[in-house]
Design an enzyme around this catalytic site. Structure first.
Site, short mmCIF file in Angstrom:
data_model
loop_
_atom_site.label_atom_id
_atom_site.label_comp_id
_atom_site.label_asym_id
_atom_site.label_seq_id
_atom_site.Cartn_x
_atom_site.Cartn_y
_atom_site.Cartn_z
N ASN A 1 3.44 -2.05 3.85
CA ASN A 1 2.50 -2.24 2.74
C ASN A 1 1.18 -2.76 3.31
OD1 ASN A 1 1.03 -3.68 0.73
ND2 ASN A 1 2.80 -3.63 -0.60
N ARG B 1 -3.51 -2.28 -8.19
CA ARG B 1 -3.33 -3.18 -9.34
C ARG B 1 -4.39 -2.90 -10.38
NH1 ARG B 1 0.24 -7.74 -7.79
NH2 ARG B 1 -0.18 -8.51 -9.88
N GLU C 1 14.56 -0.40 -6.02
CA GLU C 1 14.17 -1.36 -4.97
C GLU C 1 14.54 -2.75 -5.46
OE1 GLU C 1 10.41 -0.88 -2.97
OE2 GLU C 1 10.29 -3.03 -2.53
N HIS D 1 -0.43 -0.67 -3.41
CA HIS D 1 -0.29 -1.07 -4.82
C HIS D 1 -1.68 -1.12 -5.43
CE1 HIS D 1 1.39 -4.32 -7.84
NE2 HIS D 1 0.87 -3.27 -8.45
N HIS E 1 10.03 -7.61 -0.69
CA HIS E 1 9.30 -8.77 -1.21
C HIS E 1 9.66 -10.03 -0.42
CE1 HIS E 1 6.44 -10.28 -4.17
NE2 HIS E 1 6.96 -11.43 -3.82
N HIS F 1 -2.73 -6.03 1.99
CA HIS F 1 -3.44 -7.24 2.42
C HIS F 1 -4.48 -6.99 3.50
CE1 HIS F 1 -1.45 -9.38 -0.59
NE2 HIS F 1 -0.25 -9.06 -0.11
N HIS G 1 3.08 -8.62 3.27
CA HIS G 1 2.33 -9.84 3.54
C HIS G 1 2.64 -10.47 4.90
CE1 HIS G 1 1.38 -14.18 3.05
NE2 HIS G 1 0.26 -13.65 2.57
N GLU H 1 2.74 2.00 -5.44
CA GLU H 1 3.26 0.97 -6.37
C GLU H 1 2.35 0.91 -7.57
OE1 GLU H 1 3.84 -3.02 -5.05
OE2 GLU H 1 5.02 -2.29 -3.38
N THR I 1 1.29 -12.44 -6.77
CA THR I 1 1.97 -11.25 -6.27
C THR I 1 3.00 -10.84 -7.32
OG1 THR I 1 3.27 -10.34 -4.45
CG2 THR I 1 3.64 -12.66 -4.96
N THR I 2 3.77 -9.78 -7.05
CA THR I 2 4.71 -9.29 -8.06
C THR I 2 5.88 -10.27 -8.20
OG1 THR I 2 4.07 -7.11 -7.30
CG2 THR I 2 5.91 -7.22 -8.83
N ARG J 1 -7.66 -5.87 -7.22
CA ARG J 1 -7.99 -7.03 -6.38
C ARG J 1 -7.94 -6.72 -4.88
NH1 ARG J 1 -2.76 -10.82 -7.50
NH2 ARG J 1 -3.39 -10.42 -9.64
N HIS J 2 -7.16 -5.70 -4.50
CA HIS J 2 -7.15 -5.34 -3.07
C HIS J 2 -7.35 -3.83 -2.89
CE1 HIS J 2 -2.91 -5.04 -4.13
NE2 HIS J 2 -2.63 -6.33 -3.92
N1 PXP Z 1 8.01 -4.01 -2.64
C1 PXP Z 1 7.37 -4.15 -3.83
C2 PXP Z 1 7.82 -3.30 -4.97
C3 PXP Z 1 6.29 -5.06 -3.97
O1 PXP Z 1 5.67 -5.20 -5.16
C4 PXP Z 1 5.87 -5.77 -2.85
C5 PXP Z 1 4.69 -6.70 -2.96
O2 PXP Z 1 3.54 -5.96 -3.21
C6 PXP Z 1 6.54 -5.57 -1.63
C7 PXP Z 1 7.63 -4.71 -1.56
C8 PXP Z 1 6.11 -6.24 -0.37
O3 PXP Z 1 6.20 -7.62 -0.50
P1 PXP Z 1 5.59 -8.54 0.62
O4 PXP Z 1 4.12 -8.29 0.63
O5 PXP Z 1 5.97 -9.92 0.18
O6 PXP Z 1 6.23 -8.13 1.92
#
Ligand code: PXP
Length: 244
Positions: free
Chosen positions: A9, A47, A153, A45, A193, A12, A216, A72, A102-103, A51-52
């Site tokens: 992901n 949003r 997921e 993602h 996550h 960030h 992250h 996402e 965050t989510t 924001r990003h």
């Molecule tokens: N999977 C989903 C569906 C998420 O919403 C997120 C956070 O955006 C992640 C994975 C990745 O989470 P993290 O950034 O904490 O690794």
């Protein structure tokens, strides 16, 4: 055991760019680097508050990434329209609140089954494979099975945030049982996550889980050791945990 995939992901990277509204660092460039370092897919993602990741990032990463894109998205008309137009290979439906960092928590599929089922049908009609991001909760799993989504997921936030070994062990058991039942129901099982090189092992070792999406902690680690090394380190840890 089936090999496990790593989805990186890159949100960030865009967070850092947006802090100064510069053109760098470019999350699309990060996606290309992560793919050449061994990422199996790239997650972005978009949003509601932008924001990003920005709309042009989604468009560019779909055009340029050598590996599939996992988009996402919140379950909204706007995001469904964008997904059906840009056609990422995958879409993961997530809950979204403006005020959250965050989510936080999974999608309430059980409480919104008609809307989620409709969103999945529209995505699949556009050739996009949908996944639902849910807590390891049997009621949400039952609703997910009814939604028609072929993938789920598991939100690993509670496992990652647990402050004692006992609490973490309990969360892990919940995730293991959930993954087995979801797999037996015919769903492809992913997780994500809060995962990092330090806590990913026990999750990567669950045989029914075939994909982890990590952002992250991986991007944070890459500030110190570089993105290719951070991806390689995580991949190594996942493979070791799986005995591969
Ligand atoms: N999977 C989903 C569906 C998420 O919403 C997120 C956070 O955006 C992640 C994975 C990745 O989470 P993290 O950034 O904490 O690794």
């Amino acid at each position: 055991m089936i090999p496990i995939r790593l989805g990186v992901n890159v949100d960030h990277v865009a967070t850092l760019r947006q802090a100064r509204c510069t053109l760098y660092p470019d999350p699309v460039e990060a996606a290309l680097i992560a793919a050449s370092a061994g990422a199996d897919s790239i997650t972005v993602h978009l949003r509601e508050d932008r924001r990003h990741i920005q709309d042009h990032d989604v468009q560019r990463v779909i055009q340029r990434s050598p590996v599939p894109i996992n988009f996402e998205m919140g379950v909204t008309e706007e995001m469904l329209g964008i997904a059906c137009k840009l056609k990422p290979k995958y879409a993961c439906l997530v809950p979204e609140k403006r005020e959250e960092k965050t989510t936080e928590g999974g999608l309430n599929v059980a409480g919104n089954l008609a809307a989620v089922r409709d969103a999945c049908a529209r995505l699949m009609k556009a050739g996009i494979v949908p996944a639902l991001f849910i807590d390891p909760d049997p009621a949400q799993l039952a609703a997910t099975i009814q939604s028609g989504a072929p993938q789920v997921e598991i939100h690993t936030g509670r496992y990652c945030d647990a402050t004692t070994d006992a609490a973490r062990g309990e969360e892990l058991m919940l995730i293991m049982n959930f993954a087995r039942i979801a797999h037996e129901a015919g769903l492809e099982v992913h997780a994500g996550h809060g995962l990092s090189v330090d806590n990913v092992g026990p999750i990567a070792a669950i045989p029914e889980i075939v994909e982890l999406n990590i952002g992250h902690a991986l991007i944070a680690r890459s500030v110190f050791i570089g993105l290719p090394a951070a991806v390689a380190e995580l991949r190594r840890r996942m493979r070791e945990a799986r005995g591969q």
